[in-house]
Design a protein around this motif. Structure first.
Motif, PDB file in Angstrom:
ATOM      1  N   LYS A  65       0.821  -1.094  -0.114  1.00  0.00           N
ATOM      2  CA  LYS A  65       0.089  -0.109  -0.082  1.00  0.00           C
ATOM      3  C   LYS A  65       0.867   1.465  -0.112  1.00  0.00           C
ATOM      4  O   LYS A  65       1.562   1.528   0.925  1.00  0.00           O
ATOM      5  CB  LYS A  65      -0.940  -0.128   1.253  1.00  0.00           C
ATOM      6  N   VAL A  66       0.708   2.101  -0.963  1.00  0.00           N
ATOM      7  CA  VAL A  66       1.431   3.336  -1.191  1.00  0.00           C
ATOM      8  C   VAL A  66       0.519   4.430  -1.187  1.00  0.00           C
ATOM      9  O   VAL A  66      -0.428   4.506  -1.952  1.00  0.00           O
ATOM     10  CB  VAL A  66       2.286   3.453  -2.577  1.00  0.00           C
ATOM     11  N   MET A  67       0.453   5.472  -0.260  1.00  0.00           N
ATOM     12  CA  MET A  67      -0.355   6.545  -0.102  1.00  0.00           C
ATOM     13  C   MET A  67       0.308   7.907   0.158  1.00  0.00           C
ATOM     14  O   MET A  67       1.434   7.897   0.940  1.00  0.00           O
ATOM     15  CB  MET A  67      -1.344   6.264   0.837  1.00  0.00           C
ATOM     16  N   SER A  68      -0.122   9.067  -0.423  1.00  0.00           N
ATOM     17  CA  SER A  68       0.305  10.284   0.041  1.00  0.00           C
ATOM     18  C   SER A  68       1.877  10.330  -0.420  1.00  0.00           C
ATOM     19  O   SER A  68       2.764  11.070   0.507  1.00  0.00           O
ATOM     20  CB  SER A  68      -0.203  10.642   1.513  1.00  0.00           C
ATOM     21  N   CYS A  69       2.362  10.035  -1.338  1.00  0.00           N
ATOM     22  CA  CYS A  69       3.663  10.242  -1.809  1.00  0.00           C
ATOM     23  C   CYS A  69       3.700  11.152  -3.021  1.00  0.00           C
ATOM     24  O   CYS A  69       3.713  10.983  -4.132  1.00  0.00           O
ATOM     25  CB  CYS A  69       4.391   9.119  -1.993  1.00  0.00           C
ATOM     26  N   GLY A  70       3.972  12.501  -2.583  1.00  0.00           N
ATOM     27  CA  GLY A  70       3.692  13.566  -3.638  1.00  0.00           C
ATOM     28  C   GLY A  70       4.484  13.386  -5.012  1.00  0.00           C
ATOM     29  O   GLY A  70       4.095  14.194  -6.019  1.00  0.00           O
ATOM     30  N   ILE A  92      -2.502  -8.200  -2.470  1.00  0.00           N
ATOM     31  CA  ILE A  92      -3.359  -6.705  -2.510  1.00  0.00           C
ATOM     32  C   ILE A  92      -2.478  -5.518  -2.752  1.00  0.00           C
ATOM     33  O   ILE A  92      -1.239  -5.321  -2.393  1.00  0.00           O
ATOM     34  CB  ILE A  92      -3.800  -6.465  -1.055  1.00  0.00           C
ATOM     35  N   LEU A  93      -2.932  -4.710  -3.707  1.00  0.00           N
ATOM     36  CA  LEU A  93      -2.130  -3.527  -4.231  1.00  0.00           C
ATOM     37  C   LEU A  93      -3.145  -2.407  -4.137  1.00  0.00           C
ATOM     38  O   LEU A  93      -4.190  -2.227  -4.707  1.00  0.00           O
ATOM     39  CB  LEU A  93      -1.600  -3.982  -5.667  1.00  0.00           C
ATOM     40  N   GLU A  94      -2.709  -1.458  -3.580  1.00  0.00           N
ATOM     41  CA  GLU A  94      -3.373  -0.044  -3.107  1.00  0.00           C
ATOM     42  C   GLU A  94      -2.601   1.091  -3.442  1.00  0.00           C
ATOM     43  O   GLU A  94      -1.433   1.073  -2.899  1.00  0.00           O
ATOM     44  CB  GLU A  94      -4.241  -0.006  -1.950  1.00  0.00           C
ATOM     45  N   ILE A  95      -2.951   2.065  -4.400  1.00  0.00           N
ATOM     46  CA  ILE A  95      -2.112   3.214  -4.318  1.00  0.00           C
ATOM     47  C   ILE A  95      -3.188   4.323  -4.477  1.00  0.00           C
ATOM     48  O   ILE A  95      -4.225   4.339  -5.138  1.00  0.00           O
ATOM     49  CB  ILE A  95      -1.153   3.252  -5.897  1.00  0.00           C
TER      50      ILE A  95
END
Length: 355
Positions: free
Chosen positions: A242-247, A266-269
Protein backbone atom coordinates in the motif's frame (compact mmCIF):
# COMPACT_ATOMS: atom_id res chain seq x y z
CA UNK A 1 -0.97 0.43 12.72
CA UNK A 2 0.59 2.59 15.41
CA UNK A 3 0.00 5.78 13.38
CA UNK A 4 -3.76 5.25 13.73
CA UNK A 5 -3.84 4.76 17.49
CA UNK A 6 -1.02 7.05 18.65
CA UNK A 7 -1.59 10.70 17.77
CA UNK A 8 1.89 11.74 18.95
CA UNK A 9 3.52 9.21 16.65
CA UNK A 10 1.33 10.16 13.66
CA UNK A 11 2.12 13.86 14.15
CA UNK A 12 5.83 13.02 14.27
CA UNK A 13 5.53 11.15 10.94
CA UNK A 14 3.79 14.12 9.35
CA UNK A 15 6.50 16.52 10.53
CA UNK A 16 9.21 14.24 9.11
CA UNK A 17 7.48 13.85 5.74
CA UNK A 18 6.84 17.61 5.47
CA UNK A 19 10.41 18.49 6.45
CA UNK A 20 9.30 20.30 9.61
CA UNK A 21 11.01 18.07 12.17
CA UNK A 22 14.13 19.81 13.60
CA UNK A 23 17.48 18.29 12.73
CA UNK A 24 20.54 18.03 14.96
CA UNK A 25 23.43 17.88 12.45
CA UNK A 26 23.98 16.87 8.84
CA UNK A 27 20.18 16.88 8.38
CA UNK A 28 19.85 13.98 10.82
CA UNK A 29 16.67 13.66 12.86
CA UNK A 30 16.82 12.82 16.54
CA UNK A 31 14.39 9.97 17.17
CA UNK A 32 12.32 10.05 20.32
CA UNK A 33 13.50 7.69 23.03
CA UNK A 34 10.27 5.65 22.88
CA UNK A 35 10.93 4.92 19.18
CA UNK A 36 14.35 3.41 19.73
CA UNK A 37 15.85 0.28 21.22
CA UNK A 38 19.09 1.07 23.01
CA UNK A 39 22.07 -1.04 22.04
CA UNK A 40 24.18 -2.41 24.83
CA UNK A 41 27.88 -2.35 24.15
CA UNK A 42 28.11 -6.05 24.87
CA UNK A 43 27.28 -8.45 22.05
CA UNK A 44 26.31 -7.78 18.42
CA UNK A 45 24.17 -4.73 17.49
CA UNK A 46 21.08 -6.75 16.53
CA UNK A 47 20.94 -8.50 19.90
CA UNK A 48 19.11 -5.63 21.60
CA UNK A 49 16.21 -5.55 19.11
CA UNK A 50 15.97 -9.34 19.13
CA UNK A 51 15.66 -9.32 22.90
CA UNK A 52 13.05 -6.54 22.68
CA UNK A 53 10.87 -8.40 20.15
CA UNK A 54 11.52 -11.90 21.48
CA UNK A 55 11.77 -11.52 25.28
CA UNK A 56 12.21 -14.64 27.39
CA UNK A 57 12.82 -16.74 24.29
CA UNK A 58 14.26 -19.66 26.21
CA UNK A 59 11.03 -20.09 28.19
CA UNK A 60 8.51 -19.40 25.41
CA UNK A 61 10.13 -20.74 22.23
CA UNK A 62 7.96 -23.87 22.18
CA UNK A 63 4.71 -21.83 22.31
CA UNK A 64 3.10 -21.38 18.89
CA UNK A 65 1.40 -18.09 19.83
CA UNK A 66 4.67 -16.60 21.04
CA UNK A 67 6.48 -17.45 17.80
CA UNK A 68 3.75 -16.44 15.32
CA UNK A 69 2.84 -13.08 16.92
CA UNK A 70 6.34 -11.65 16.55
CA UNK A 71 8.43 -10.60 13.57
CA UNK A 72 11.37 -8.35 12.71
CA UNK A 73 11.16 -6.61 9.33
CA UNK A 74 14.26 -5.76 7.32
CA UNK A 75 14.61 -3.96 4.00
CA UNK A 76 17.11 -6.35 2.40
CA UNK A 77 17.14 -10.14 2.11
CA UNK A 78 20.79 -10.35 3.18
CA UNK A 79 19.83 -8.55 6.40
CA UNK A 80 16.97 -11.01 6.83
CA UNK A 81 19.37 -13.93 6.43
CA UNK A 82 21.73 -12.52 9.07
CA UNK A 83 18.89 -11.96 11.53
CA UNK A 84 17.56 -15.45 10.89
CA UNK A 85 20.99 -16.93 11.58
CA UNK A 86 21.25 -15.02 14.86
CA UNK A 87 17.71 -15.98 15.91
CA UNK A 88 18.33 -19.64 15.15
CA UNK A 89 21.51 -19.48 17.22
CA UNK A 90 19.56 -17.99 20.15
CA UNK A 91 16.76 -20.55 19.98
CA UNK A 92 17.07 -23.24 22.66
CA UNK A 93 18.01 -26.71 21.57
CA UNK A 94 20.47 -28.27 19.17
CA UNK A 95 20.51 -27.12 15.56
CA UNK A 96 20.72 -29.37 12.54
CA UNK A 97 22.07 -28.37 9.16
CA UNK A 98 20.48 -29.79 6.01
CA UNK A 99 22.64 -29.44 2.90
CA UNK A 100 20.91 -29.80 -0.43
CA UNK A 101 21.83 -32.13 -3.30
CA UNK A 102 22.39 -29.97 -6.38
CA UNK A 103 23.02 -30.87 -10.00
CA UNK A 104 22.96 -29.37 -13.48
CA UNK A 105 20.93 -31.71 -15.65
CA UNK A 106 22.52 -32.86 -18.96
CA UNK A 107 25.86 -31.29 -18.00
CA UNK A 108 27.85 -34.13 -19.61
CA UNK A 109 31.09 -32.13 -19.60
CA UNK A 110 30.75 -31.27 -15.91
CA UNK A 111 31.08 -27.54 -16.54
CA UNK A 112 29.07 -26.59 -13.46
CA UNK A 113 30.78 -27.87 -10.32
CA UNK A 114 28.81 -28.58 -7.17
CA UNK A 115 30.71 -25.85 -5.33
CA UNK A 116 29.28 -23.32 -7.77
CA UNK A 117 25.76 -24.74 -7.62
CA UNK A 118 25.80 -24.48 -3.83
CA UNK A 119 26.19 -20.68 -4.09
CA UNK A 120 22.95 -20.29 -6.10
CA UNK A 121 19.63 -19.45 -4.48
CA UNK A 122 17.17 -18.88 -7.37
CA UNK A 123 13.76 -17.39 -6.80
CA UNK A 124 11.40 -19.70 -4.97
CA UNK A 125 14.08 -22.19 -3.92
CA UNK A 126 15.42 -22.84 -0.42
CA UNK A 127 19.12 -22.22 0.27
CA UNK A 128 21.73 -24.94 -0.07
CA UNK A 129 22.50 -24.75 3.65
CA UNK A 130 19.31 -24.86 5.70
CA UNK A 131 19.86 -24.61 9.47
CA UNK A 132 16.88 -25.46 11.68
CA UNK A 133 15.96 -26.08 15.29
CA UNK A 134 12.85 -27.52 16.83
CA UNK A 135 10.14 -24.85 17.40
CA UNK A 136 11.70 -22.45 14.87
CA UNK A 137 9.26 -20.68 12.50
CA UNK A 138 9.43 -21.80 8.86
CA UNK A 139 7.58 -21.06 5.62
CA UNK A 140 6.56 -23.44 2.85
CA UNK A 141 7.78 -22.61 -0.67
CA UNK A 142 5.64 -24.97 -2.75
CA UNK A 143 2.01 -26.02 -3.17
CA UNK A 144 2.29 -29.57 -1.86
CA UNK A 145 -1.31 -30.27 -0.82
CA UNK A 146 -3.60 -27.19 -0.84
CA UNK A 147 -6.58 -29.21 0.40
CA UNK A 148 -4.64 -29.84 3.62
CA UNK A 149 -3.32 -26.29 3.92
CA UNK A 150 0.12 -26.98 2.43
CA UNK A 151 0.39 -24.02 0.06
CA UNK A 152 3.18 -21.70 -1.00
CA UNK A 153 3.57 -19.20 1.83
CA UNK A 154 2.03 -21.32 4.60
CA UNK A 155 3.54 -20.44 7.98
CA UNK A 156 4.54 -23.36 10.17
CA UNK A 157 6.63 -24.28 13.19
CA UNK A 158 9.29 -26.97 12.99
CA UNK A 159 8.45 -29.63 15.57
CA UNK A 160 10.97 -32.34 14.64
CA UNK A 161 13.08 -33.75 11.84
CA UNK A 162 15.06 -36.68 10.54
CA UNK A 163 17.47 -36.71 7.63
CA UNK A 164 14.79 -36.67 4.90
CA UNK A 165 11.47 -35.96 6.66
CA UNK A 166 10.37 -33.02 8.79
CA UNK A 167 7.41 -32.73 11.16
CA UNK A 168 5.78 -29.30 11.31
CA UNK A 169 2.76 -27.62 12.88
CA UNK A 170 0.72 -25.20 10.76
CA UNK A 171 0.59 -21.96 12.76
CA UNK A 172 -1.99 -19.82 10.95
CA UNK A 173 -5.13 -20.02 8.82
CA UNK A 174 -7.93 -22.59 8.77
CA UNK A 175 -5.52 -25.48 9.28
CA UNK A 176 -3.74 -24.01 12.32
CA UNK A 177 -2.54 -26.60 14.91
CA UNK A 178 -2.56 -29.39 12.28
CA UNK A 179 0.61 -31.50 12.18
CA UNK A 180 2.10 -32.41 8.80
CA UNK A 181 5.15 -34.24 7.44
CA UNK A 182 7.35 -32.61 4.80
CA UNK A 183 9.81 -34.57 2.62
CA UNK A 184 12.84 -33.44 0.70
CA UNK A 185 11.78 -32.94 -2.91
CA UNK A 186 13.41 -31.97 -6.20
CA UNK A 187 12.99 -28.28 -6.99
CA UNK A 188 13.85 -26.24 -10.07
CA UNK A 189 13.68 -22.48 -10.70
CA UNK A 190 11.36 -21.01 -13.36
CA UNK A 191 12.61 -21.34 -16.93
CA UNK A 192 12.79 -17.54 -17.27
CA UNK A 193 15.46 -17.21 -14.55
CA UNK A 194 18.11 -17.12 -17.27
CA UNK A 195 20.30 -20.10 -16.38
CA UNK A 196 22.10 -21.83 -19.27
CA UNK A 197 21.28 -25.21 -17.74
CA UNK A 198 18.44 -26.90 -15.91
CA UNK A 199 19.18 -26.49 -12.23
CA UNK A 200 17.83 -29.12 -9.82
CA UNK A 201 18.02 -28.86 -6.03
CA UNK A 202 16.80 -31.58 -3.66
CA UNK A 203 15.94 -29.94 -0.36
CA UNK A 204 13.11 -29.32 2.08
CA UNK A 205 10.81 -26.75 0.36
CA UNK A 206 11.19 -24.30 3.24
CA UNK A 207 12.63 -20.92 4.07
CA UNK A 208 12.53 -18.46 6.93
CA UNK A 209 9.82 -15.79 6.53
CA UNK A 210 10.65 -12.71 4.45
CA UNK A 211 8.88 -9.37 4.18
CA UNK A 212 5.14 -9.92 3.59
CA UNK A 213 3.58 -6.47 4.12
CA UNK A 214 4.88 -3.07 3.03
CA UNK A 215 3.15 0.25 3.77
CA UNK A 216 4.59 3.50 2.40
CA UNK A 217 2.85 6.70 3.50
CA UNK A 218 3.50 10.44 3.71
CA UNK A 219 6.93 10.43 2.04
CA UNK A 220 6.73 13.77 0.29
CA UNK A 221 10.16 13.68 -1.38
CA UNK A 222 10.41 10.08 -2.64
CA UNK A 223 10.38 9.97 -6.45
CA UNK A 224 11.17 6.28 -7.11
CA UNK A 225 10.37 3.25 -5.01
CA UNK A 226 13.23 1.26 -6.58
CA UNK A 227 16.03 3.54 -7.75
CA UNK A 228 18.20 0.70 -9.10
CA UNK A 229 17.83 -2.84 -10.41
CA UNK A 230 16.97 -5.24 -7.59
CA UNK A 231 17.35 -9.04 -7.48
CA UNK A 232 14.30 -10.80 -8.92
CA UNK A 233 13.44 -12.30 -5.52
CA UNK A 234 13.77 -9.04 -3.55
CA UNK A 235 10.00 -8.84 -2.86
CA UNK A 236 9.30 -12.53 -3.42
CA UNK A 237 7.24 -12.98 -0.22
CA UNK A 238 5.42 -9.64 -0.39
CA UNK A 239 1.63 -10.11 -0.19
CA UNK A 240 0.34 -6.61 0.65
CA UNK A 241 1.65 -3.34 -0.79
CA UNK A 242 0.00 0.00 0.00
CA UNK A 243 1.44 3.34 -1.15
CA UNK A 244 -0.33 6.57 -0.16
CA UNK A 245 0.34 10.31 -0.03
CA UNK A 246 3.75 10.29 -1.73
CA UNK A 247 3.68 13.58 -3.60
CA UNK A 248 6.70 13.12 -5.90
CA UNK A 249 6.35 9.41 -6.68
CA UNK A 250 6.13 8.99 -10.48
CA UNK A 251 5.90 5.19 -10.77
CA UNK A 252 5.95 2.13 -8.57
CA UNK A 253 8.50 -0.26 -10.08
CA UNK A 254 9.94 -1.66 -13.30
CA UNK A 255 8.59 -4.80 -15.04
CA UNK A 256 11.69 -6.81 -14.05
CA UNK A 257 11.20 -5.98 -10.36
CA UNK A 258 7.42 -6.52 -10.60
CA UNK A 259 7.95 -9.97 -12.13
CA UNK A 260 9.54 -11.04 -8.84
CA UNK A 261 6.54 -9.93 -6.75
CA UNK A 262 4.75 -13.19 -7.49
CA UNK A 263 2.84 -13.55 -4.22
CA UNK A 264 1.25 -10.09 -4.13
CA UNK A 265 -2.44 -10.32 -3.18
CA UNK A 266 -3.36 -6.70 -2.38
CA UNK A 267 -2.14 -3.58 -4.19
CA UNK A 268 -3.42 -0.12 -3.20
CA UNK A 269 -2.12 3.24 -4.44
CA UNK A 270 -3.76 6.54 -3.57
CA UNK A 271 -3.22 10.28 -3.25
CA UNK A 272 0.02 10.35 -5.25
CA UNK A 273 -0.45 13.44 -7.48
CA UNK A 274 2.71 12.89 -9.58
CA UNK A 275 2.23 9.22 -10.44
CA UNK A 276 1.96 8.70 -14.21
CA UNK A 277 2.14 4.90 -14.43
CA UNK A 278 2.22 2.05 -11.96
CA UNK A 279 4.67 -0.19 -13.85
CA UNK A 280 7.18 1.93 -15.73
CA UNK A 281 8.55 1.07 -19.16
CA UNK A 282 12.02 -0.45 -19.51
CA UNK A 283 14.10 0.44 -22.52
CA UNK A 284 15.87 -2.92 -22.34
CA UNK A 285 12.61 -4.82 -22.13
CA UNK A 286 12.45 -7.75 -24.53
CA UNK A 287 9.62 -8.83 -26.75
CA UNK A 288 8.15 -11.12 -24.09
CA UNK A 289 6.76 -9.74 -20.84
CA UNK A 290 7.01 -11.94 -17.75
CA UNK A 291 3.77 -12.55 -15.83
CA UNK A 292 3.02 -9.77 -13.38
CA UNK A 293 1.18 -10.29 -10.08
CA UNK A 294 -0.31 -13.73 -10.93
CA UNK A 295 -1.94 -14.03 -7.48
CA UNK A 296 -3.32 -10.47 -7.27
CA UNK A 297 -6.81 -10.46 -5.71
CA UNK A 298 -7.55 -6.81 -4.93
CA UNK A 299 -6.47 -3.68 -6.81
CA UNK A 300 -7.35 -0.14 -5.72
CA UNK A 301 -6.22 3.05 -7.48
CA UNK A 302 -7.62 6.42 -6.40
CA UNK A 303 -6.81 10.14 -6.38
CA UNK A 304 -4.08 9.84 -9.02
CA UNK A 305 -4.68 12.90 -11.25
CA UNK A 306 -1.74 12.24 -13.63
CA UNK A 307 -2.08 8.47 -13.96
CA UNK A 308 -2.30 7.56 -17.66
CA UNK A 309 -2.27 3.76 -17.46
CA UNK A 310 -1.34 0.85 -15.27
CA UNK A 311 1.21 -0.62 -17.67
CA UNK A 312 2.19 -0.36 -21.35
CA UNK A 313 3.04 -3.75 -22.86
CA UNK A 314 2.95 -5.59 -26.15
CA UNK A 315 1.47 -8.65 -24.47
CA UNK A 316 -1.89 -9.17 -22.79
CA UNK A 317 -1.64 -9.75 -19.06
CA UNK A 318 -3.52 -12.40 -17.12
CA UNK A 319 -4.88 -11.86 -13.62
CA UNK A 320 -6.54 -15.23 -12.91
CA UNK A 321 -7.09 -14.55 -9.18
CA UNK A 322 -8.39 -10.97 -9.42
CA UNK A 323 -11.55 -10.53 -7.34
CA UNK A 324 -11.96 -6.79 -6.76
CA UNK A 325 -10.90 -3.72 -8.77
CA UNK A 326 -11.60 -0.13 -7.66
CA UNK A 327 -10.38 2.83 -9.71
CA UNK A 328 -11.48 6.38 -8.96
CA UNK A 329 -10.44 10.00 -9.48
CA UNK A 330 -7.95 9.20 -12.23
CA UNK A 331 -9.04 11.70 -14.93
CA UNK A 332 -6.04 11.16 -17.25
CA UNK A 333 -6.40 7.38 -17.45
CA UNK A 334 -7.60 6.50 -20.95
CA UNK A 335 -6.64 2.80 -20.97
CA UNK A 336 -5.80 0.43 -18.14
CA UNK A 337 -3.33 -1.72 -20.10
CA UNK A 338 -2.55 -0.83 -23.70
CA UNK A 339 -2.89 -4.30 -25.19
CA UNK A 340 -5.59 -5.65 -22.90
CA UNK A 341 -6.18 -7.60 -19.74
CA UNK A 342 -7.36 -11.19 -19.41
CA UNK A 343 -9.33 -12.31 -16.33
CA UNK A 344 -11.73 -15.09 -15.52
CA UNK A 345 -14.61 -13.36 -13.73
CA UNK A 346 -16.93 -14.88 -11.17
CA UNK A 347 -20.15 -13.60 -9.68
CA UNK A 348 -18.31 -12.54 -6.53
CA UNK A 349 -15.89 -10.27 -8.36
CA UNK A 350 -16.36 -6.51 -8.09
CA UNK A 351 -15.29 -3.80 -10.50
CA UNK A 352 -15.85 -0.12 -9.84
CA UNK A 353 -14.53 2.45 -12.29
CA UNK A 354 -14.90 6.18 -11.70
CA UNK A 355 -12.22 7.65 -13.90
Amino acid sequence: MRARTNSTFSEFLLRVSNGDEPTIRDNLILLHEQLTVKHSRDGFPEESIIQEIFPNMQENASTAKYVTERAILASRNDHVDKLNDKLIAMFPGESKIFNSFDLAEDDTNNYYQEEYLYTLTPIGLPPHRLELKENAPIMLLRNLDPSSGLCNGTRMICRGFSQNVMQAEISSGHFATNYVFLPRIQLSPPENEGYAFKFIRKQFPLSCPYLEELYIRYLASISDLCSHQLPTDYFNKLQTLKVMSCGELRNLMSPSVASGVRNLRILEIGRCPSMEEVITEEKQQGQETKPLFPLLEKLKLYSLPKLRHFFVTKCALEFPCLIEVRIGECPEMKTFIQQGIMCEYTESQKCELGL
